[in-house]
Write an enzyme that holds these catalytic residues in place. Structure first.
Site, PDB file in Angstrom:
ATOM      1  N   LYS A  37      19.200 -37.736  29.520  1.00  0.00           N
ATOM      2  CA  LYS A  37      18.901 -36.671  28.252  1.00  0.00           C
ATOM      3  C   LYS A  37      19.428 -35.516  28.976  1.00  0.00           C
ATOM      4  CE  LYS A  37      14.987 -38.540  25.848  1.00  0.00           C
ATOM      5  NZ  LYS A  37      13.674 -38.200  25.626  1.00  0.00           N
ATOM      6  N   LYS A  55      21.975 -48.166  18.774  1.00  0.00           N
ATOM      7  CA  LYS A  55      20.670 -48.252  18.333  1.00  0.00           C
ATOM      8  C   LYS A  55      20.475 -47.319  17.209  1.00  0.00           C
ATOM      9  CE  LYS A  55      16.708 -48.102  20.557  1.00  0.00           C
ATOM     10  NZ  LYS A  55      15.609 -47.745  21.649  1.00  0.00           N
ATOM     11  N   LYS A  90      16.334 -41.874  16.004  1.00  0.00           N
ATOM     12  CA  LYS A  90      15.990 -40.554  15.398  1.00  0.00           C
ATOM     13  C   LYS A  90      17.012 -39.192  15.870  1.00  0.00           C
ATOM     14  CE  LYS A  90      11.201 -41.139  16.277  1.00  0.00           C
ATOM     15  NZ  LYS A  90      10.292 -40.845  17.436  1.00  0.00           N
TER      16      LYS A  90
HETATM   17  P1  AMP Z   1      11.839 -43.323  19.893  1.00  0.00           P
HETATM   18  O1  AMP Z   1      12.003 -43.496  18.625  1.00  0.00           O
HETATM   19  O2  AMP Z   1      12.920 -43.749  20.806  1.00  0.00           O
HETATM   20  O3  AMP Z   1      10.767 -42.462  20.398  1.00  0.00           O
HETATM   21  O4  AMP Z   1      10.985 -44.934  20.320  1.00  0.00           O
HETATM   22  C1  AMP Z   1       9.571 -45.201  19.743  1.00  0.00           C
HETATM   23  C2  AMP Z   1       9.399 -46.681  19.552  1.00  0.00           C
HETATM   24  O5  AMP Z   1      10.273 -47.274  18.899  1.00  0.00           O
HETATM   25  C3  AMP Z   1       9.841 -47.454  21.038  1.00  0.00           C
HETATM   26  O6  AMP Z   1       8.688 -48.425  21.122  1.00  0.00           O
HETATM   27  C4  AMP Z   1      11.070 -47.794  20.773  1.00  0.00           C
HETATM   28  O7  AMP Z   1      11.588 -49.123  21.594  1.00  0.00           O
HETATM   29  C5  AMP Z   1      11.132 -48.421  19.181  1.00  0.00           C
HETATM   30  N1  AMP Z   1      12.553 -48.169  18.517  1.00  0.00           N
HETATM   31  C6  AMP Z   1      12.976 -46.857  18.567  1.00  0.00           C
HETATM   32  N2  AMP Z   1      14.327 -47.361  17.915  1.00  0.00           N
HETATM   33  C7  AMP Z   1      14.421 -48.458  17.827  1.00  0.00           C
HETATM   34  C8  AMP Z   1      15.290 -49.493  17.039  1.00  0.00           C
HETATM   35  N3  AMP Z   1      16.784 -48.934  16.652  1.00  0.00           N
HETATM   36  N4  AMP Z   1      15.188 -50.559  17.044  1.00  0.00           N
HETATM   37  C9  AMP Z   1      14.049 -51.213  17.784  1.00  0.00           C
HETATM   38  N5  AMP Z   1      12.920 -50.576  17.998  1.00  0.00           N
HETATM   39  C10 AMP Z   1      13.175 -49.252  18.198  1.00  0.00           C
END
Ligand code: AMP
Ligand code: TRP
Length: 336
Positions: free
Chosen positions: A113, A199, A202
């Site tokens: 980051k 992946k 967001k």
């Molecule tokens: P984040 O959006 O990165 O804050 O992630 C929030 C939660 O969603 C975390 O537990 C991540 O591991 C899960 N997560 C985020 N993006 C993915 C994705 N593309 N596939 C599976 N899990 C995800």
């Protein structure tokens, strides 16, 4: 024996997408029946990168309503906002003072980051994992369910707790309990619609790369129509040579609840023109009830505020005594 406790959180930066649902929230929904669950919106974490104050509170509410719409139930889970429970910030400071700087500089997510932020890296980005350690340790959970990307932060949490126990605990009486990580098996990793090797995220600048849980049927149809595909005839699971095809078939498999072999047989002779409408319809029908519930929650005056107020009270009842225990170990005496 009572139920074991689990705790997890998501940063409310932007709307939640299919990856968040299939990779995290769906597991929590299942887990709430077996564990005493503490699930929160990590809004203090959300300001570690530049943010829009006008959107913060609203995003936090949207994420809370999304948890509920996806099936998290107040009866089984405590749903709360991190910033509503001041013990998080307070414990974070105390832990900050016992955390060696080089532990934080080694965090992969910080390095990644920080590169993206360029010149403008706030100290909050470096200290973020200490806040996360506070989030966790305050509730003394048995397990912390997170994705693979958070593994290093959980190890750090254990290291910080062990250091605090070593420096300030008695041999037979540690101050803090060390949580066990509960790292999700790969598989529910949802990839970007515009690049099957990345992946779904967001932070991807392209809206076309992800399906948000609140996307309208038209948006879903548009994104699926525009998603990246490849040219071989027929569709099959192949995460090596056909990452996009593999991802889209996997999504269809998970969302339709069919076994892999059934999907493989159904799609083997299909072209994209035939498969895409099928995936679109499946997405729309899985998301429709979530969206309906979401709007009902948002439209009911006072309901969400009530859930979050109750969540705050239940969370504080656990967090406050833990904070007091740490303060006492560090030598603070209660005022007055
Ligand atoms: P984040 O959006 O990165 O804050 O992630 C929030 C939660 O969603 C975390 O537990 C991540 O591991 C899960 N997560 C985020 N993006 C993915 C994705 N593309 N596939 C599976 N899990 C995800
Ligand atoms: N850092 C986590 C993420 O980016 C979110 C988070 C903050 C968290 N505090 C937590 C997750 C405590 C589990 C437990 O996904």
């Amino acid at each position: 024996m009572g139920k074991q406790r689990v705790l997890s959180g998501i940063q409310p930066t932007g709307d939640l997408h299919l990856g968040n649902y299939l990779g995290a929230i769906r597991n929590w929904v299942e887990m709430q029946h077996h564990y005493d669950s503490y699930l929160f919106m990590a809004d203090l974490h959300a300001i570690t990168v530049p943010h829009d104050p006008a959107a913060l509170a609203e995003s936090t509410r949207r994420v809370a309503a999304t948890y509920l719409a996806c099936g998290i139930e107040q009866e089984y889970a405590t749903i709360f906002v991190q910033s509503h429970v001041p013990a998080h910030s307070e414990l974070a400071w105390l832990l900050m003072c016992i955390t060696p700087l080089n532990w934080l500089e080694d965090m992969i997510q910080f390095k990644e980051k920080a590169i993206k932020q360029g010149e403008n890296v706030g100290a909050g980005l470096l200290c973020y994992p200490v806040l996360q350690a506070a989030d966790i340790l305050l509730y003394e959970p048995d397990k912390v369910p997170v994705g693979e990307d958070q593994k290093q932060h959980l190890e750090l949490t254990r290291d910080i707790a062990a250091r605090l126990n070593y420096q300030f605990g008695q041999d037979d009486q540690p101050v803090l309990r060390l949580p066990e990580p509960m790292i999700r098996a790969e598989g529910a990793r949802v990839m970007s619609l515009t690049d099957g090797t990345k992946k779904m995220s967001k932070s991807d600048p392209s809206e076309l790369s992800r399906i948000n849980l609140l996307d309208s049927p038209e948006q879903i149809a548009h994104k699926v129509k525009r998603c990246k595909t490849d040219s071989p005839r027929g569709l099959w699971f192949d995460d090596g040579d056909r990452p996009e095809c593999h991802n889209l078939l996997t999504l269809y498999m998970i969302l339709s609840g069919q076994p892999k072999a059934t999907v493989a047989a159904e799609c083997k002779d299909m072209g994209w023109g035939q498969f895409k409408p099928l995936l679109t319809d499946t997405l729309i029908s899985v998301l429709a009830p979530i969206q309906e519930k979401y709007h009902a929650i948002i439209d009911e005056p006072g309901y969400l505020d009530g859930v979050l107020k109750q969540g705050k009270e239940k969370a504080e009842a656990i967090a406050r005594p833990t904070l007091e225990k740490v303060k006492a170990a560090l030598g603070y005496r209660v005022a007055g």
